[in-house]
Scaffold this motif. Structure first.
Motif, mmCIF file in Angstrom:
data_model
loop_
_atom_site.group_PDB
_atom_site.id
_atom_site.type_symbol
_atom_site.label_atom_id
_atom_site.label_comp_id
_atom_site.label_asym_id
_atom_site.label_seq_id
_atom_site.Cartn_x
_atom_site.Cartn_y
_atom_site.Cartn_z
ATOM 1 N N GLY A 166 41.061 2.146 5.648
ATOM 2 C CA GLY A 166 39.889 1.548 6.266
ATOM 3 C C GLY A 166 40.027 1.429 7.775
ATOM 4 N N GLU A 167 41.089 2.017 8.308
ATOM 5 C CA GLU A 167 41.365 1.922 9.751
ATOM 6 C C GLU A 167 41.510 3.302 10.387
ATOM 7 N N THR A 168 40.981 4.326 9.743
ATOM 8 C CA THR A 168 41.104 5.678 10.270
ATOM 9 C C THR A 168 40.418 5.770 11.634
ATOM 10 N N GLU A 169 41.200 6.081 12.651
ATOM 11 C CA GLU A 169 40.702 6.029 14.033
ATOM 12 C C GLU A 169 39.510 6.942 14.256
ATOM 13 N N GLU A 170 39.586 8.165 13.712
ATOM 14 C CA GLU A 170 38.505 9.124 13.947
ATOM 15 C C GLU A 170 37.170 8.633 13.378
ATOM 16 N N ILE A 171 37.231 7.877 12.273
ATOM 17 C CA ILE A 171 35.996 7.340 11.705
ATOM 18 C C ILE A 171 35.516 6.135 12.511
ATOM 19 N N LEU A 172 36.429 5.252 12.863
ATOM 20 C CA LEU A 172 36.039 4.063 13.630
ATOM 21 C C LEU A 172 35.419 4.452 14.968
ATOM 22 N N THR A 173 35.888 5.545 15.549
ATOM 23 C CA THR A 173 35.376 5.984 16.847
ATOM 24 C C THR A 173 33.895 6.309 16.807
ATOM 25 N N ILE A 174 33.442 6.846 15.680
ATOM 26 C CA ILE A 174 32.036 7.263 15.616
ATOM 27 C C ILE A 174 31.133 6.214 14.966
ATOM 28 N N ARG B 169 23.913 3.056 15.749
ATOM 29 C CA ARG B 169 22.768 3.295 16.616
ATOM 30 C C ARG B 169 21.676 4.081 15.888
ATOM 31 N N LEU B 170 22.085 4.981 15.012
ATOM 32 C CA LEU B 170 21.113 5.746 14.236
ATOM 33 C C LEU B 170 20.398 4.869 13.209
ATOM 34 N N GLY B 171 21.030 3.759 12.851
ATOM 35 C CA GLY B 171 20.433 2.843 11.892
ATOM 36 C C GLY B 171 20.479 3.325 10.459
ATOM 37 N N VAL B 172 21.407 4.242 10.152
ATOM 38 C CA VAL B 172 21.497 4.758 8.786
ATOM 39 C C VAL B 172 22.429 3.876 7.960
ATOM 40 N N PRO B 173 22.196 3.781 6.654
ATOM 41 C CA PRO B 173 23.112 3.015 5.813
ATOM 42 C C PRO B 173 24.512 3.641 5.832
ATOM 43 N N LEU B 174 25.524 2.795 5.892
ATOM 44 C CA LEU B 174 26.918 3.248 5.869
ATOM 45 C C LEU B 174 27.583 2.686 4.628
ATOM 46 N N ILE B 175 27.978 3.562 3.739
ATOM 47 C CA ILE B 175 28.708 3.173 2.528
ATOM 48 C C ILE B 175 30.165 3.538 2.742
ATOM 49 N N ALA B 176 31.044 2.567 2.582
ATOM 50 C CA ALA B 176 32.474 2.805 2.772
ATOM 51 C C ALA B 176 33.195 2.684 1.442
ATOM 52 N N MET B 177 34.127 3.597 1.219
ATOM 53 C CA MET B 177 35.034 3.504 0.074
ATOM 54 C C MET B 177 36.437 3.422 0.642
ATOM 55 N N THR B 178 37.061 2.251 0.534
ATOM 56 C CA THR B 178 38.394 2.060 1.089
ATOM 57 C C THR B 178 39.284 1.321 0.104
ATOM 58 N N GLY B 179 40.561 1.319 0.424
ATOM 59 C CA GLY B 179 41.518 0.552 -0.367
ATOM 60 C C GLY B 179 41.839 -0.790 0.264
ATOM 61 N N LEU C 198 36.569 -0.738 8.738
ATOM 62 C CA LEU C 198 35.513 0.084 8.151
ATOM 63 C C LEU C 198 34.761 -0.685 7.079
ATOM 64 N N ALA C 199 35.489 -1.442 6.249
ATOM 65 C CA ALA C 199 34.841 -2.232 5.196
ATOM 66 C C ALA C 199 33.909 -3.278 5.801
ATOM 67 N N ARG C 200 34.323 -3.911 6.898
ATOM 68 C CA ARG C 200 33.507 -4.948 7.526
ATOM 69 C C ARG C 200 32.247 -4.376 8.164
ATOM 70 N N GLU C 201 32.338 -3.177 8.698
ATOM 71 C CA GLU C 201 31.201 -2.570 9.384
ATOM 72 C C GLU C 201 30.192 -1.936 8.427
ATOM 73 N N ALA C 202 30.599 -1.698 7.198
ATOM 74 C CA ALA C 202 29.765 -0.952 6.259
ATOM 75 C C ALA C 202 28.586 -1.772 5.749
ATOM 76 N N SER C 203 27.507 -1.081 5.455
ATOM 77 C CA SER C 203 26.375 -1.722 4.777
ATOM 78 C C SER C 203 26.781 -2.124 3.369
ATOM 79 N N VAL C 204 27.570 -1.277 2.742
ATOM 80 C CA VAL C 204 28.100 -1.532 1.398
ATOM 81 C C VAL C 204 29.544 -1.071 1.375
ATOM 82 N N HIS C 205 30.414 -1.883 0.799
ATOM 83 C CA HIS C 205 31.818 -1.479 0.657
ATOM 84 C C HIS C 205 32.182 -1.424 -0.817
ATOM 85 N N ILE C 206 32.777 -0.300 -1.226
ATOM 86 C CA ILE C 206 33.282 -0.142 -2.594
ATOM 87 C C ILE C 206 34.800 -0.129 -2.531
ATOM 88 N N ASP C 207 35.397 -1.024 -3.275
ATOM 89 C CA ASP C 207 36.854 -1.177 -3.285
ATOM 90 C C ASP C 207 37.480 -0.138 -4.219
#
Length: 325
Positions: free
Chosen positions: A103-111, A117-127, A133-142
């Motif tokens: 959930g801390e992959t730098e390349e993903i966090l950078t974008i 800004r685009l306002g699109v839903p962000l679904i994160a799947m992390t461990g 990444l989990a905190r920033e996501a619209s929905v987080h799946i563990d």
């Protein structure tokens, strides 16, 4: 270090047991977050954009392919390339599915700021539910796992398996929600065997016109055999004056005729043909023709229209060449 067969077997089984346990633990994570993710994905008016680095990227590519082939348009974007121009592939109508075990992959966090800004839903799947990444996501799946199958605890094994399985769960839930059918699947896989089985009809592969073996009921058996030989389908249909099929004569019928001692030069085809024979319609799926032949232990079929008039013929070799068998 030399390992004997028993040790190698036990190591393999240990990996399977560990990954199976990781998958079993996912059952408790098919919860409100899973439902919310499905709703975002189902409502997507554009494409599902899947992100992931390293092994998560490989899994992401597979998830994107599964989504796309089951009715949910999707594609994979490499996060490293995204910050160098590929972000232009993401539009305001899309949904982003980001994969990262830490959930801390730098390349993903950078974008992430661009995605926000685009306002699109962000679904994160992390461990890691507490990750950035989990905190920033619209929905987080563990998709966390108790441990990797790697004895060093380093190589992504259980974690990638769990992510892949959860991705499959999303894809199949969406498949059902969209009413996606086997025919829909076949249309997106026209070159595969399933596509051929579900899309190919008898009319697509049957012989037509002069290539169709046919004789009248009063034809001498010898002449009928010449027709079978010329058309090379192992059979001939017997038709009346209106081209309606009244019987067939096959290689098998010939063997029975010879065993019964009939004179090939003097017997008429109507005396030795098989009456009430199997026929098939041109609009029938080719796969059904295979089943009909197998059920009745025959290798060729006359093709008839709605009035039982002969319009074509096919045999098992045609079906084999078409890749249906």
């Amino acid at each position: 270090m030399h390992l004997d067969a028993a040790q190698l077997t036990e190591l393999g089984l240990a990996v399977i047991r560990t990954e199976a346990a990781a998958i079993e633990a996912l059952a408790g994570r098919v919860d409100d977050a899973f439902v919310a993710a499905c709703r975002h994905l189902h409502a997507c008016r554009g494409r599902i954009v899947v992100l992931g680095m390293g092994k998560s990227g490989h899994i992401g590519s597979k998830i994107a392919a599964t989504l796309a082939s089951t009715g949910s348009p999707a594609f994979f974007v490499h996060p490293g390339e995204a910050s160098h121009g590929d972000l232009g592939m993401i539009t305001e109508t899309d949904v982003v599915l980001a994969l990262s075990n830490s959930g801390e992959t730098e390349e993903i966090l950078t974008i992430l700021p661009i995605i926000r800004r685009l306002g699109v839903p962000l679904i994160a799947m992390t461990g890691n539910p507490r990750s950035a990444l989990a905190r920033e996501a619209s929905v987080h799946i563990d998709v966390s796992v108790e441990r990797e199958a790697c004895p060093l605890g380093l190589a992504p094994t259980s974690s990638t398996t769990a992510t892949l399985v959860m991705g499959d769960a999303l894809a199949i839930a969406l498949l059902e929600a969209r009413g996606f059918t086997a025919e829909d699947f076949a249309r997106s896989h026209p070159g595969g065997r399933l596509g051929r089985r579900l899309l190919l009809h008898v009319a697509d592969i049957m012989h037509r016109g002069d290539a169709v073996p046919a004789v009248s009921a009063d034809t001498p058996l010898g002449a009928a055999l010449l027709e079978i030989t010329r058309k090379s389908l192992g059979m001939t249909a017997i038709v009346d004056a209106d081209r309606k099929v009244i019987g067939v004569f096959t290689d098998g019928d010939l063997r029975r005729t010879l065993n019964q001692g009939h004179d090939i030069q003097n017997v008429r085809i109507e005396q030795v043909m098989t009456r009430n024979c199997q026929t098939i319609r041109p609009e029938t799926l080719a796969a059904e023709a295979v089943k009909l032949m197998e059920d009745h232990r025959i290798t060729a079929l006359p093709v008839t229209d709605a009035e039982d008039r002969l319009i074509g013929a096919l045999n098992m070799q045609d079906l084999l060449r078409a890749g249906v068998v």
